[in-house]
Design a protein around this motif. Structure first.
Motif, PDB file in Angstrom:
ATOM      1  N   LYS A 238      -5.513   3.148   9.265  1.00 20.89           N
ATOM      2  CA  LYS A 238      -6.256   3.741   8.152  1.00 20.89           C
ATOM      3  C   LYS A 238      -6.927   2.654   7.322  1.00 20.89           C
ATOM      4  N   VAL A 239      -8.099   2.985   6.783  1.00 19.96           N
ATOM      5  CA  VAL A 239      -8.852   2.029   5.971  1.00 19.96           C
ATOM      6  C   VAL A 239      -8.047   1.670   4.723  1.00 19.96           C
ATOM      7  N   ILE A 240      -7.970   0.373   4.439  1.00 20.40           N
ATOM      8  CA  ILE A 240      -7.233  -0.098   3.266  1.00 20.40           C
ATOM      9  C   ILE A 240      -7.989   0.304   1.999  1.00 20.40           C
ATOM     10  N   GLU A 241      -7.264   0.920   1.061  1.00 18.50           N
ATOM     11  CA  GLU A 241      -7.896   1.283  -0.206  1.00 18.50           C
ATOM     12  C   GLU A 241      -6.839   1.513  -1.281  1.00 18.50           C
ATOM     13  N   ASP A 242      -7.245   1.258  -2.498  1.00 19.65           N
ATOM     14  CA  ASP A 242      -6.426   1.563  -3.669  1.00 19.65           C
ATOM     15  C   ASP A 242      -7.361   2.059  -4.760  1.00 19.65           C
ATOM     16  N   VAL A 243      -6.847   2.884  -5.649  1.00 17.85           N
ATOM     17  CA  VAL A 243      -7.627   3.414  -6.771  1.00 17.85           C
ATOM     18  C   VAL A 243      -7.014   2.891  -8.067  1.00 17.85           C
ATOM     19  N   LEU A 244      -7.849   2.256  -8.891  1.00 18.33           N
ATOM     20  CA  LEU A 244      -7.409   1.751 -10.188  1.00 18.33           C
ATOM     21  C   LEU A 244      -8.258   2.366 -11.284  1.00 18.33           C
ATOM     22  N   THR A 245      -7.658   2.556 -12.437  1.00 15.17           N
ATOM     23  CA  THR A 245      -8.384   3.067 -13.597  1.00 15.17           C
ATOM     24  C   THR A 245      -8.917   1.900 -14.409  1.00 15.17           C
ATOM     25  N   PHE A 246     -10.208   1.934 -14.681  1.00  9.55           N
ATOM     26  CA  PHE A 246     -10.853   0.827 -15.395  1.00  9.55           C
ATOM     27  C   PHE A 246     -10.333   0.721 -16.821  1.00  9.55           C
ATOM     28  N   GLU A 247     -10.002  -0.525 -17.203  1.00 10.37           N
ATOM     29  CA  GLU A 247      -9.610  -0.829 -18.575  1.00 10.37           C
ATOM     30  C   GLU A 247     -10.168  -2.200 -18.905  1.00 10.37           C
ATOM     31  N   SER A 248     -11.159  -2.241 -19.751  1.00 12.20           N
ATOM     32  CA  SER A 248     -11.847  -3.503 -20.044  1.00 12.20           C
ATOM     33  C   SER A 248     -10.869  -4.560 -20.546  1.00 12.20           C
ATOM     34  N   GLY A 249     -10.951  -5.760 -19.942  1.00 14.17           N
ATOM     35  CA  GLY A 249     -10.083  -6.860 -20.325  1.00 14.17           C
ATOM     36  C   GLY A 249      -8.766  -6.892 -19.595  1.00 14.17           C
ATOM     37  N   ALA A 250      -8.473  -5.880 -18.810  1.00  8.87           N
ATOM     38  CA  ALA A 250      -7.184  -5.812 -18.120  1.00  8.87           C
ATOM     39  C   ALA A 250      -7.121  -6.835 -16.994  1.00  8.87           C
ATOM     40  N   ASP A 251      -6.032  -7.582 -16.969  1.00 13.97           N
ATOM     41  CA  ASP A 251      -5.749  -8.535 -15.891  1.00 13.97           C
ATOM     42  C   ASP A 251      -4.757  -7.855 -14.964  1.00 13.97           C
ATOM     43  N   THR A 252      -5.256  -7.368 -13.852  1.00  6.01           N
ATOM     44  CA  THR A 252      -4.432  -6.550 -12.974  1.00  6.01           C
ATOM     45  C   THR A 252      -4.602  -7.008 -11.532  1.00  6.01           C
ATOM     46  N   ALA A 253      -4.239  -6.163 -10.602  1.00  7.99           N
ATOM     47  CA  ALA A 253      -4.332  -6.502  -9.177  1.00  7.99           C
ATOM     48  C   ALA A 253      -4.620  -5.246  -8.376  1.00  7.99           C
ATOM     49  N   LEU A 254      -5.115  -5.446  -7.180  1.00 11.81           N
ATOM     50  CA  LEU A 254      -5.402  -4.327  -6.275  1.00 11.81           C
ATOM     51  C   LEU A 254      -4.107  -3.838  -5.650  1.00 11.81           C
ATOM     52  N   ILE A 255      -3.229  -3.337  -6.492  1.00 10.22           N
ATOM     53  CA  ILE A 255      -1.915  -2.897  -6.028  1.00 10.22           C
ATOM     54  C   ILE A 255      -1.555  -1.593  -6.719  1.00 10.22           C
ATOM     55  N   ASP A 256      -1.440  -0.550  -5.961  1.00  6.96           N
ATOM     56  CA  ASP A 256      -0.950   0.729  -6.439  1.00  6.96           C
ATOM     57  C   ASP A 256       0.405   0.952  -5.778  1.00  6.96           C
ATOM     58  N   ASN A 257       1.475   0.742  -6.553  1.00  2.93           N
ATOM     59  CA  ASN A 257       2.812   0.806  -5.968  1.00  2.93           C
ATOM     60  C   ASN A 257       3.190   2.188  -5.464  1.00  2.93           C
ATOM     61  N   ASN A 258       2.406   3.194  -5.822  1.00  5.73           N
ATOM     62  CA  ASN A 258       2.675   4.547  -5.327  1.00  5.73           C
ATOM     63  C   ASN A 258       1.925   4.853  -4.035  1.00  5.73           C
ATOM     64  N   ASN A 259       1.075   3.905  -3.607  1.00  2.00           N
ATOM     65  CA  ASN A 259       0.289   4.127  -2.393  1.00  2.00           C
ATOM     66  C   ASN A 259       0.936   3.360  -1.249  1.00  2.00           C
ATOM     67  N   TYR A 260       1.729   4.067  -0.462  1.00  2.00           N
ATOM     68  CA  TYR A 260       2.470   3.410   0.607  1.00  2.00           C
ATOM     69  C   TYR A 260       1.726   3.431   1.939  1.00  2.00           C
ATOM     70  N   GLU A 261       0.694   4.268   2.059  1.00  2.00           N
ATOM     71  CA  GLU A 261       0.026   4.417   3.351  1.00  2.00           C
ATOM     72  C   GLU A 261      -1.185   3.521   3.520  1.00  2.00           C
ATOM     73  N   THR A 262      -2.024   3.434   2.486  1.00  2.00           N
ATOM     74  CA  THR A 262      -3.291   2.703   2.649  1.00  2.00           C
ATOM     75  C   THR A 262      -3.454   1.576   1.635  1.00  2.00           C
ATOM     76  N   GLY A 263      -2.408   1.266   0.873  1.00  2.00           N
ATOM     77  CA  GLY A 263      -2.537   0.303  -0.206  1.00  2.00           C
ATOM     78  C   GLY A 263      -2.735  -1.138   0.240  1.00  2.00           C
TER      79      GLY A 263
END
Length: 577
Positions: A238-263
């Protein structure tokens, strides 16, 4: 006298105190457990990988060698060599352990708590770990760690106040582990570097996000292999993908711990985003792509555009910008429009810009971005020319700069410094293109015009259709550049030997007749057909010859050599036999 109400109040207060004390004791116990878990690695029995642990600790110590190469003899590491020597903190835990609970006597599977260690990138380390306690602090015996594995924590770890206390968005243990020596509890864990998953959310200064969009700007991220130009898939196809909610200034990562299949995290830990090979070094180049997603996708696309900058080694900056375009104008220093303006979307480039028409005697140099205005109202320009690959992120004014064309001279003189007229000099630019021809005047001087300052030009002195000499000069802006050629003449050499040859009295060995080839007929007075005497003619010719060692001008020498008169003799006609 104590009333009933007083008695009830006292009981309540006592109960509250008891509960508070119990809560404090529980908290203290949990803190001790957590501290014990994090400090488990400190309570170790030093052993070397491959050497059996002491008998009393044989089944409670788990020796983990964290290695930065797949094997000890691998040619290249699994990380960026430029990071060698840097410090990095890892949180990890050991799972898949089986043991008998000391309290209950039951045999169960368990895992340790999070263990923190600081590593030096590129330096292998062996860490003996106690495995006789789980993440809650429970004690175990009869431990079996044959199926155990080590997991590095992936992500950005924050405390209750939201402060980051650990960050790992690129490294993972490239295999689950397994016995790697005579001691069944020795494990070698290679650490690999994958694509950087860190993301910094940003927005342009002129962007105003309406209240109805706050917290509802969802962005789906995928990753593309630049070489194949295809989206990367995980181990499950499956194509790798994660969905993040934009928050200006947020220092985050492409990691959705609830996405076990395509994260992305799963793809990273399974080696699907590797960058380095043990044989070739860095062999992959990834690009993150982003787009809006969710029920309001179409509405968001009307208001905003997403710009992704960065790379797979350093991380990514995701900027939210207004959909409206920015205007790029093209003017001269006085602000007069030279070309029609262009409207460019945020972070797009202006594309190819044609050169404006230059005033007479000038040539277009380059476009410069105007960065401000001085006190006199004159434009302040950038110090370097505008790069067409620059991403436009605001309204931009580009100002044309023109250069005044210059002239250059070529002078040709003889060895005495006298100018030589009629000499030809061809002029070429640095690319070999012909830009002009100079013909010298009576002073030996000639001009070539419309040359660009700061550029190199080659001047070639021609002689007989060939290059006799050449010089290269850089054209200056403040004065006329030039070159000088000095010609030196050589002493004349006779075309025939200077010694007298008695050719007239020679006898042909074959015929016995005197040689008369080329002989001029003479009358009885010793005159030829033109009325000149032989002796007088010879005297006249000798007077025309240069004296020994005397220098002759180049032009005179050439004229003499090609005249109808030879050296030391007159032209003879062949007599008719």
């Amino acid at each position: 006298m104590e009333t009933k109400e007083d008695t009830v109040a006292a009981e309540v207060a006592e109960n509250e105190a008891t509960e508070e004390k119990a809560e404090e004791q529980a908290t203290e116990k949990e803190d001790k457990k957590e501290s014990a878990v994090l400090e488990m690695a400190e309570e170790n029995i030093p052993t070397k990988l491959g050497d059996p642990a002491p008998a009393e600790a044989q089944k409670t110590t788990f020796n983990v060698k964290f290695a930065w190469r797949y094997t000890d003899d691998s040619e290249k590491p699994f990380y960026n060599p430029a990071d060698t020597g840097k410090k990095v903190d890892f949180y990890f835990y050991v799972s898949g352990i089986t043991g008998t609970d000391v309290k209950t006597g039951k045999k169960v599977d368990y895992m340790t708590g999070w263990i923190k260690r600081t590593f030096t990138i590129g330096t292998d380390e062996i860490i003996p770990l106690r495995l006789d306690r789980d993440h809650l602090g429970n004690q175990y015996k009869d431990i079996d760690a044959h199926a155990a594995s080590v997991t590095l924590g992936t992500g950005i770890f924050k405390d209750e106040q939201g402060e980051v206390f650990n960050r790992n968005t690129r490294y993972y243990a490239s295999k689950g582990g397994g016995p790697s020596g005579p001691n069944p509890y020795d494990f070698r864990i290679p650490i690999s570097q994958a694509m950087e998953l860190g993301v910094l959310f940003n927005q342009t200064n002129d962007l105003k996000v309406p209240a109805e969009h706050e917290g509802k700007i969802n962005i789906r991220f995928n990753v593309k292999d630049k070489e194949t130009d295809k989206l990367v898939k995980g181990g499950n196809g499956k194509v790798i993908e994660d969905v993040l909610t934009f928050e200006s200034g947020a220092d985050t990562a492409l990691i959705d711990n609830n996405n076990y299949e395509t994260g992305f995290a799963r793809a990273l830990r399974s080696g699907r985003l590797d960058l380095f090979s043990a044989y070739t070094g860095k062999y992959k180049d990834y690009q993150v792509i982003a787009e809006f997603t969710g029920e309001n996708k179409q509405e968001l696309e009307k208001y905003y555009t997403i710009v992704v900058d960065g790379n797979d080694l350093d991380g990514w900056v995701v900027t939210l910008a207004p959909k409206a375009a920015y205007r790029v104008t093209f003017t001269d220093k006085e602000g007069h429009e030279l070309l029609p303006p262009k409207d460019v979307q945020y972070a797009e480039t202006v594309g190819t810009v044609q050169a404006p028409t230059a005033p007479a005697g000038y040539v277009f140099d380059a476009w410069y971005e105007q960065t401000g205005v001085d006190q006199a109202g004159q434009p302040i320009l950038a110090t370097t020319p505008f790069d067409a690959a620059t991403k436009i992120i605001k309204d931009t004014q580009l100002v044309a700069q023109f250069m005044k064309l210059r002239s250059a001279t070529a002078t040709v003189i003889d060895q005495d410094g006298a100018g030589l007229k009629g000499q030809t000099v061809e002029v070429y630019d640095a690319d070999g293109a012909h830009v002009g021809t100079i013909t010298t005047d009576e002073r030996g001087l000639g001009f070539v015009h419309d040359l660009r300052p700061g550029k190199d030009y080659t001047f070639k002195l021609m002689f007989g259709g060939r290059v006799k000499e050449e010089q290269t000069v850089t054209i200056t802006e403040n004065y006329i550049s030039g070159v000088t050629f000095r010609l030196h003449s050589e002493p004349m050499k006779p075309l025939v030997p200077a010694e007298e040859k008695e050719t007239d009295n020679e006898t042909d060995n074959e015929t016995g007749n005197e040689k008369d080839e080329g002989k001029v007929e003479e009358n009885s007075n010793g005159e030829n057909e033109e009325g000149d005497t032989k002796k007088g003619k010879e005297k006249e010719d000798k007077n025309k010859l240069p004296k020994a060692g005397e220098a002759v001008g180049l032009g005179a020498a050439v004229a003499y050599l090609f005249s109808g008169i030879g050296l030391y003799g007159v032209t003879r006609r062949k007599e008719e036999q």
